[in-house]
Design a protein around this motif. Structure first.
Motif, PDB file in Angstrom:
ATOM      1  N   MET A 162       0.805  -1.220   0.000  1.00 50.60           N
ATOM      2  CA  MET A 162       0.000   0.000   0.000  1.00 50.60           C
ATOM      3  C   MET A 162       0.838   1.270   0.000  1.00 50.60           C
ATOM      4  SD  MET A 162      -3.141  -1.030   2.548  1.00 50.60           S
ATOM      5  CE  MET A 162      -4.133   0.356   1.985  1.00 50.60           C
ATOM      6  N   THR A 163       1.999   1.246   0.640  1.00 49.17           N
ATOM      7  CA  THR A 163       2.827   2.451   0.749  1.00 49.17           C
ATOM      8  C   THR A 163       4.205   2.295   0.137  1.00 49.17           C
ATOM      9  OG1 THR A 163       3.706   1.832   2.930  1.00 49.17           O
ATOM     10  CG2 THR A 163       1.616   3.030   2.880  1.00 49.17           C
ATOM     11  N   GLY A 164       4.632   1.046  -0.146  1.00 43.02           N
ATOM     12  CA  GLY A 164       5.952   0.829  -0.726  1.00 43.02           C
ATOM     13  C   GLY A 164       7.083   0.762   0.273  1.00 43.02           C
ATOM     14  N   ASN A 165       6.774   0.835   1.572  1.00 44.59           N
ATOM     15  CA  ASN A 165       7.825   0.813   2.584  1.00 44.59           C
ATOM     16  C   ASN A 165       7.267   0.184   3.855  1.00 44.59           C
ATOM     17  OD1 ASN A 165      10.137   1.250   4.018  1.00 44.59           O
ATOM     18  ND2 ASN A 165       9.786   3.429   4.353  1.00 44.59           N
ATOM     19  N   LYS A 166       8.125  -0.493   4.602  1.00 46.04           N
ATOM     20  CA  LYS A 166       7.673  -1.134   5.835  1.00 46.04           C
ATOM     21  C   LYS A 166       8.546  -0.789   7.038  1.00 46.04           C
ATOM     22  CE  LYS A 166      10.446  -5.338   5.339  1.00 46.04           C
ATOM     23  NZ  LYS A 166      10.426  -6.806   5.312  1.00 46.04           N
ATOM     24  N   ALA A 167       9.597  -0.023   6.839  1.00 44.19           N
ATOM     25  CA  ALA A 167      10.566   0.234   7.891  1.00 44.19           C
ATOM     26  C   ALA A 167       9.930   1.023   9.030  1.00 44.19           C
ATOM     27  CB  ALA A 167      11.777   0.982   7.331  1.00 44.19           C
ATOM     28  N   GLY A 168       9.884   0.431  10.217  1.00 46.07           N
ATOM     29  CA  GLY A 168       9.408   1.116  11.407  1.00 46.07           C
ATOM     30  C   GLY A 168       7.931   1.433  11.438  1.00 46.07           C
ATOM     31  N   LYS A 169       7.169   0.867  10.525  1.00 49.03           N
ATOM     32  CA  LYS A 169       5.752   1.210  10.454  1.00 49.03           C
ATOM     33  C   LYS A 169       4.995   0.669  11.661  1.00 49.03           C
ATOM     34  CE  LYS A 169       5.821   3.180   6.310  1.00 49.03           C
ATOM     35  NZ  LYS A 169       5.423   4.575   6.052  1.00 49.03           N
ATOM     36  N   ILE A 170       5.198  -0.610  11.977  1.00 53.10           N
ATOM     37  CA  ILE A 170       4.411  -1.210  13.054  1.00 53.10           C
ATOM     38  C   ILE A 170       4.776  -0.589  14.401  1.00 53.10           C
ATOM     39  CG2 ILE A 170       6.001  -3.111  13.473  1.00 53.10           C
ATOM     40  CD1 ILE A 170       3.466  -4.880  13.835  1.00 53.10           C
ATOM     41  N   ASN A 171       6.049  -0.196  14.586  1.00 56.67           N
ATOM     42  CA  ASN A 171       6.438   0.455  15.831  1.00 56.67           C
ATOM     43  C   ASN A 171       5.752   1.816  15.978  1.00 56.67           C
ATOM     44  OD1 ASN A 171       8.151  -1.695  16.452  1.00 56.67           O
ATOM     45  ND2 ASN A 171       9.875  -0.764  15.366  1.00 56.67           N
ATOM     46  N   ARG A 172       5.623   2.537  14.880  1.00 47.22           N
ATOM     47  CA  ARG A 172       4.933   3.827  14.932  1.00 47.22           C
ATOM     48  C   ARG A 172       3.453   3.645  15.214  1.00 47.22           C
ATOM     49  NH1 ARG A 172       2.367   6.644  11.088  1.00 47.22           N
ATOM     50  NH2 ARG A 172       3.217   5.385   9.389  1.00 47.22           N
ATOM     51  N   PHE A 173       2.831   2.627  14.622  1.00 47.51           N
ATOM     52  CA  PHE A 173       1.425   2.364  14.887  1.00 47.51           C
ATOM     53  C   PHE A 173       1.204   2.011  16.363  1.00 47.51           C
ATOM     54  CE2 PHE A 173       0.757   2.633  10.464  1.00 47.51           C
ATOM     55  CZ  PHE A 173      -0.596   2.548  10.197  1.00 47.51           C
ATOM     56  N   LEU A 174       2.102   1.233  16.919  1.00 53.79           N
ATOM     57  CA  LEU A 174       1.990   0.875  18.338  1.00 53.79           C
ATOM     58  C   LEU A 174       2.202   2.095  19.232  1.00 53.79           C
ATOM     59  CD1 LEU A 174       3.965  -2.502  18.268  1.00 53.79           C
ATOM     60  CD2 LEU A 174       1.504  -2.240  18.638  1.00 53.79           C
ATOM     61  N   LYS A 175       3.158   2.943  18.867  1.00 53.62           N
ATOM     62  CA  LYS A 175       3.444   4.129  19.669  1.00 53.62           C
ATOM     63  C   LYS A 175       2.291   5.134  19.614  1.00 53.62           C
ATOM     64  CE  LYS A 175       6.841   7.829  20.174  1.00 53.62           C
ATOM     65  NZ  LYS A 175       8.111   8.420  19.640  1.00 53.62           N
ATOM     66  N   ASP A 176       1.654   5.282  18.453  1.00 51.35           N
ATOM     67  CA  ASP A 176       0.546   6.232  18.306  1.00 51.35           C
ATOM     68  C   ASP A 176      -0.772   5.693  18.841  1.00 51.35           C
ATOM     69  OD1 ASP A 176       2.378   7.891  17.140  1.00 51.35           O
ATOM     70  OD2 ASP A 176       1.754   7.447  15.078  1.00 51.35           O
ATOM     71  N   GLY A 177      -0.787   4.459  19.300  1.00 50.62           N
ATOM     72  CA  GLY A 177      -2.022   3.904  19.844  1.00 50.62           C
ATOM     73  C   GLY A 177      -3.003   3.427  18.805  1.00 50.62           C
ATOM     74  N   LEU A 178      -2.510   3.110  17.628  1.00 49.79           N
ATOM     75  CA  LEU A 178      -3.383   2.600  16.578  1.00 49.79           C
ATOM     76  C   LEU A 178      -3.455   1.074  16.589  1.00 49.79           C
ATOM     77  CD1 LEU A 178      -2.231   4.950  13.668  1.00 49.79           C
ATOM     78  CD2 LEU A 178      -4.050   5.325  15.333  1.00 49.79           C
ATOM     79  N   LEU A 179      -2.391   0.421  17.058  1.00 50.87           N
ATOM     80  CA  LEU A 179      -2.347  -1.034  17.168  1.00 50.87           C
ATOM     81  C   LEU A 179      -2.052  -1.417  18.607  1.00 50.87           C
ATOM     82  CD1 LEU A 179      -0.292  -2.180  14.025  1.00 50.87           C
ATOM     83  CD2 LEU A 179      -2.765  -2.024  14.253  1.00 50.87           C
ATOM     84  N   GLU A 180      -2.401  -2.641  18.929  1.00 56.96           N
ATOM     85  CA  GLU A 180      -2.062  -3.200  20.233  1.00 56.96           C
ATOM     86  C   GLU A 180      -1.797  -4.691  20.058  1.00 56.96           C
ATOM     87  OE1 GLU A 180      -5.357  -2.614  22.815  1.00 56.96           O
ATOM     88  OE2 GLU A 180      -6.758  -3.837  21.609  1.00 56.96           O
ATOM     89  N   GLU A 181      -0.904  -5.192  20.893  1.00 51.20           N
ATOM     90  CA  GLU A 181      -0.594  -6.618  20.847  1.00 51.20           C
ATOM     91  C   GLU A 181      -1.573  -7.383  21.736  1.00 51.20           C
ATOM     92  OE1 GLU A 181       3.137  -9.723  21.591  1.00 51.20           O
ATOM     93  OE2 GLU A 181       3.391  -7.547  21.921  1.00 51.20           O
ATOM     94  N   ILE A 182      -1.995  -8.522  21.273  1.00 44.12           N
ATOM     95  CA  ILE A 182      -2.935  -9.351  22.025  1.00 44.12           C
ATOM     96  C   ILE A 182      -2.145 -10.143  23.070  1.00 44.12           C
ATOM     97  CG2 ILE A 182      -4.627 -11.208  21.878  1.00 44.12           C
ATOM     98  CD1 ILE A 182      -5.165 -10.346  19.010  1.00 44.12           C
TER      99      ILE A 182
END
Length: 264
Positions: A165-185
């Protein structure tokens, strides 16, 4: 001199045949084209010869080309001023041709075509509004739509989706977790005689607040598309659609000027 007596014709007399080839009416061409320098109504051969005639020949100077093509091409402003002194009637005729061309090129002929789908019409407006309203990037909202079903997913699946979707994956999931968009089960293990233990599953899902924001985007798009479906295809925006867009625009201006904080 005595007047020539007109030949009288009596019933039964044969009409004298007209001698020679019948005269054909003169073919009329329209004015010169401003861009192609080709007269409308010409045949293909005439168009080809006109194009070849207007090309600059090898070894020909600009002055020689202007002199050779002076009677066919559209004149420049300085040439028109010079000709207006030498041939005022000719310049008047060419000005009339230019006015005809200007009147014909004033309006654009548009042929509306009905489309099979029209539910993405307001997507750009709505997604930009909520991006500014919540301080979330538009690409992050689009990734959220992909995982909106909230089925748990792994880190590899999330990174593959980000690459697509964006062409890049570097540090994406860490940013989502930091911004409160994702959470680990986290899985809780029950023990009989001791405290419960939290175990990582390495699976992720969207947070509740993020799902609520995506739901607001869906509701706004659904409301505007429902209003659009009630209107004929080629009609302007209705009063309700205009009001929704104006309200979004006013709120964006308030946020960007600092009169209103972003929604958290």
């Amino acid at each position: 001199m005595p007047k020539r007596q007109e030949e009288k014709r009596f019933p039964g007399m044969k009409k004298q045949p007209v001698m020679g080839r019948p005269k054909e009416p003169k073919k009329k061409y329209g004015p010169f084209s401003m861009h192609g320098k080709i007269k409308p109504g010409m045949s293909d051969y005439q168009k080809r010869t006109m194009v070849e005639f207007m090309k600059v020949k090898e070894g020909e100077t600009i002055a020689q080309w202007e002199k050779r093509t002076s009677r066919r091409r559209v004149k420049e402003v300085d040439e028109v001023k010079e000709l207006s002194l030498m041939h005022p009637l000719r310049v008047l005729q060419r000005n009339r041709d230019r006015n005809v061309l200007a009147s014909k090129n004033k309006f654009i002929v548009v042929q509306p075509v009905e489309r099979e789908f029209d539910f993405m019409r307001y997507y750009g407006i709505v997604i930009n509004y909520y991006s500014i309203k919540y301080g979330i990037r538009k690409e992050d909202l689009e990734v959220g739509f992909y995982f909106y079903s909230n089925i748990p997913f792994t880190r590899d699946r999330f990174e593959n989706t980000m690459v697509l979707m964006t062409g890049n994956k570097a540090g994406k999931i860490n940013r989502f977790l930091k911004d409160g968009l994702l959470e680990e089960i986290i899985k809780v293990k029950k023990t009989l005689n001791g405290p419960d233990k939290d175990t990582r599953t390495y699976l992720y899902r969207l947070t509740r607040t993020y799902v609520d924001k995506l739901t607001y985007v869906y509701r706004t798009l659904g409301k505007m598309n429902a209003l659009r479906l009630t209107q004929p295809t080629f009609t302007p925006l209705s009063a309700e659609e205009k009001q929704i867009i104006m309200d979004m625009n006013d709120e964006i201006q308030d946020i960007q000027t600092g009169r209103k904080p972003r929604d958290k």
